[in-house]
Write an enzyme that holds these catalytic residues in place. Sequence first.
Site, PDB file in Angstrom:
ATOM      1  N   ASN A 152     -25.719 -26.536 -23.984  1.00  0.00           N
ATOM      2  CA  ASN A 152     -24.872 -27.364 -24.855  1.00  0.00           C
ATOM      3  C   ASN A 152     -25.348 -28.791 -24.982  1.00  0.00           C
ATOM      4  O   ASN A 152     -24.715 -29.584 -25.672  1.00  0.00           O
ATOM      5  CB  ASN A 152     -23.430 -27.359 -24.338  1.00  0.00           C
ATOM      6  CG  ASN A 152     -23.285 -28.199 -23.078  1.00  0.00           C
ATOM      7  OD1 ASN A 152     -24.274 -28.584 -22.474  1.00  0.00           O
ATOM      8  ND2 ASN A 152     -22.060 -28.489 -22.700  1.00  0.00           N
ATOM      9  N   ARG A 290     -14.901 -34.930 -19.675  1.00  0.00           N
ATOM     10  CA  ARG A 290     -13.674 -34.247 -19.274  1.00  0.00           C
ATOM     11  C   ARG A 290     -12.494 -35.191 -19.461  1.00  0.00           C
ATOM     12  O   ARG A 290     -12.595 -36.379 -19.149  1.00  0.00           O
ATOM     13  CB  ARG A 290     -13.739 -33.803 -17.797  1.00  0.00           C
ATOM     14  CG  ARG A 290     -14.543 -32.529 -17.540  1.00  0.00           C
ATOM     15  CD  ARG A 290     -13.960 -31.305 -18.251  1.00  0.00           C
ATOM     16  NE  ARG A 290     -14.770 -30.110 -18.057  1.00  0.00           N
ATOM     17  CZ  ARG A 290     -15.686 -29.663 -18.931  1.00  0.00           C
ATOM     18  NH1 ARG A 290     -15.939 -30.322 -20.047  1.00  0.00           N
ATOM     19  NH2 ARG A 290     -16.351 -28.540 -18.681  1.00  0.00           N
ATOM     20  N   GLN A 319      -5.968 -28.561 -21.068  1.00  0.00           N
ATOM     21  CA  GLN A 319      -6.428 -27.877 -22.272  1.00  0.00           C
ATOM     22  C   GLN A 319      -5.874 -26.467 -22.304  1.00  0.00           C
ATOM     23  O   GLN A 319      -5.901 -25.807 -21.265  1.00  0.00           O
ATOM     24  CB  GLN A 319      -7.967 -27.832 -22.298  1.00  0.00           C
ATOM     25  CG  GLN A 319      -8.553 -29.139 -22.753  1.00  0.00           C
ATOM     26  CD  GLN A 319     -10.060 -29.138 -22.842  1.00  0.00           C
ATOM     27  OE1 GLN A 319     -10.647 -30.191 -22.895  1.00  0.00           O
ATOM     28  NE2 GLN A 319     -10.696 -27.990 -22.850  1.00  0.00           N
ATOM     29  N   HIS A 338     -11.541 -28.980 -27.950  1.00  0.00           N
ATOM     30  CA  HIS A 338     -12.790 -28.914 -27.191  1.00  0.00           C
ATOM     31  C   HIS A 338     -13.803 -28.040 -27.933  1.00  0.00           C
ATOM     32  O   HIS A 338     -13.733 -26.817 -27.884  1.00  0.00           O
ATOM     33  CB  HIS A 338     -12.509 -28.337 -25.807  1.00  0.00           C
ATOM     34  CG  HIS A 338     -13.634 -28.560 -24.846  1.00  0.00           C
ATOM     35  ND1 HIS A 338     -13.552 -28.235 -23.524  1.00  0.00           N
ATOM     36  CD2 HIS A 338     -14.863 -29.097 -25.011  1.00  0.00           C
ATOM     37  CE1 HIS A 338     -14.687 -28.547 -22.913  1.00  0.00           C
ATOM     38  NE2 HIS A 338     -15.500 -29.062 -23.803  1.00  0.00           N
TER      39      HIS A 338
END
Lengths: 384, 384
Positions: A152, A290, A319, A338
């Site tokens: 990522n 985060r 989340q 996200h």
Amino acid sequence: MDMAMRRAASSAVRALTASSGVNSFNRHLSSAPESKKIVGVFYKANEYASKNPNFVGCVENALGIRDWLESQGHKYIVTDDKEGANCELEKHIPDLHVLITTPFHPAYVTAERIKRAKNLQLLLTAGIGSDHIDLKAAAEAGLTVAEVTGSNVVSVAEDELMRILILVRNFLPGYHQVINGDWNVAGIAYRAYDLEGKTVGTVGAGRIGRLLLQRLKPFNCNLLYHDRLKISPELEKETGAKFEEDLDKMLAKCDIIVVNTPLTEKTWGMFNKERISKLKKGVLIVNNARGAIMDTQAVADACASGHIAGYSGDVWYPQPAPKDHPWRYMPNQAMTPHISGTTIDAQLRYAAGVKDMLDRYFKGDDFPEQHYIVRKGELASQYR
Amino acid sequence: MDMAMRRAASSAVRALTASSGVNSFNRHLSSAPESKKIVGVFYKANEYASKNPNFVGCVENALGIRDWLESQGHKYIVTDDKEGANCELEKHIPDLHVLITTPFHPAYVTAERIKRAKNLQLLLTAGIGSDHIDLKAAAEAGLTVAEVTGSNVVSVAEDELMRILILVRNFLPGYHQVINGDWNVAGIAYRAYDLEGKTVGTVGAGRIGRLLLQRLKPFNCNLLYHDRLKISPELEKETGAKFEEDLDKMLAKCDIIVVNTPLTEKTWGMFNKERISKLKKGVLIVNNARGAIMDTQAVADACASGHIAGYSGDVWYPQPAPKDHPWRYMPNQAMTPHISGTTIDAQLRYAAGVKDMLDRYFKGDDFPEQHYIVRKGELASQYR
């Protein structure tokens, strides 16, 4: 009801079957050539699942590895139902061997769940960021935890640069004017700036932070970074980024702060009311790391007062963000769910990485070194 | 009413005064050391004018040159009222010497207005892009037209990269989820991509296009450009961008098209239904150049059909965009009002550039060569 009953029953059968043949205390990765039960927890795509053949990261497409797993005799259960005592995931905790989770729809792997997962050997993160797993408990239980490191990093670095530009150039008020039928250039321009010449500091210069610095280079900013270790002299020269040993001294210089550090006990809540009060008035903050690195209410208050002039990121605590999460309603936010590490390109990378690690696991081979988060009871350095 | 009357009267007095002492047919730039009447047309800031001391581009702050101009005995009229026979600008057309306009709130300088502006010598654009001026008529009338070349190039190039990322990464649907209380990662991810590896082509590689290519370089794309001339071999090597002589051949290869060419008779409506039909299905288009380079309805139709998967820009035809402009309502748009070249940083640059040119004009000196759009009856090459 019927369905739920049948599911509970079949789950009990599976638990029975699985526990019969496997040594429950064998937590090591030397995998015998036997049928494994693999559970994946992803987000559900519903009507979007069929809209893109490369959309492999959802429940419906299940990383694209179902045929491959089943052809080798393994069981592959996939769900998005991960919360509460009666959720689908809970039914498989007692007998699963491998649990694949994702930061985009995190299944919280608590010490308590690990204790009950007697057959569990391997926790794979489809993506990057394994803080939804109790890593200490996983280490103590002798589990292996691994991510698809690198899958990522480009996605997130690109996304951070997008968010920097959205905030510094004041994009969203202009967009709102368009959809509301308005036209008021002054109402945007009075707080729109170029990125050029601004001081940008990254808290953390791991793989994502370094890719961000490279992408920022042509914008002619004053680039700063703080980390435990310096980046290579070559990369310092290439990017012009300057090392700052003292975090708070760096933060006080920044027009724009980007958070690129993992969530650990040390970074939990590090941007609290006191630290934010020492930042430049009008600072912009981008956080794709985060949500819990921020004190949620302190950020909302500083956005309301204008001390933080803009906040953008794709991470929240918790989340999914509840409907009443204050960041949804604070001024000058440019938030999304996200998402940054789950572009189609990133999905294809982490699906391939998970498949490769499963293949090695079945064969009893090691993983690429950089993928390990917990190995032989030891945490990877960035999580210590 | 009273106010309007007084204004009309004082305007008539000013017109009388000005026309008495000046040779109406002297259109050349050799300015005698006399009092000049300078009119600036900018956007109004209202409540925003006082919010930032560097917000000089609005009517209220008038490029920050009022005291300087008046201390030298010049008259300086500033307004945002530019349309119709009774607007404030019209009152000054007969006797102004210098007209300062801006592309962000364009005062259309037609052949007819030029004809009536008997004292007019100099047309300055505060910013870049003088297509709101009838350049042919200006050339025939022997006027000088000049811009602050370079004042906005960094701003616009940055803005284009922001818009590329917003489209390719599918930012806005995620933002809408946040403000609407939703959370649906799949609804964003199924059409979110990384920029890395995509083919990006710029139509035009002038100063803005070249700065964009430099900023795109670290994203590891396949970069293409089309222009009448090739960029320097050094810049080709630095950016890795490949020259495409045939526009349509280049366009057919692009995942993302960026428009960086001025509006001329040749580029007016160049992206029409037929040309759009030959683009890749799912192409993304960024246009911060001029709205009229696009066929408005053809773009709206292609966004509705999905042939264009995303369209972003800050330019419209006409401007301000009316409430019923179809681009406000088409799917997958990421539009703003005309803003990219009027960040605070850009305003300070073009205000300084306008001041410098006025100073040279008062002294009878030449301008920096690259600022001229029309000089001695000749159009600059990019407008021919």
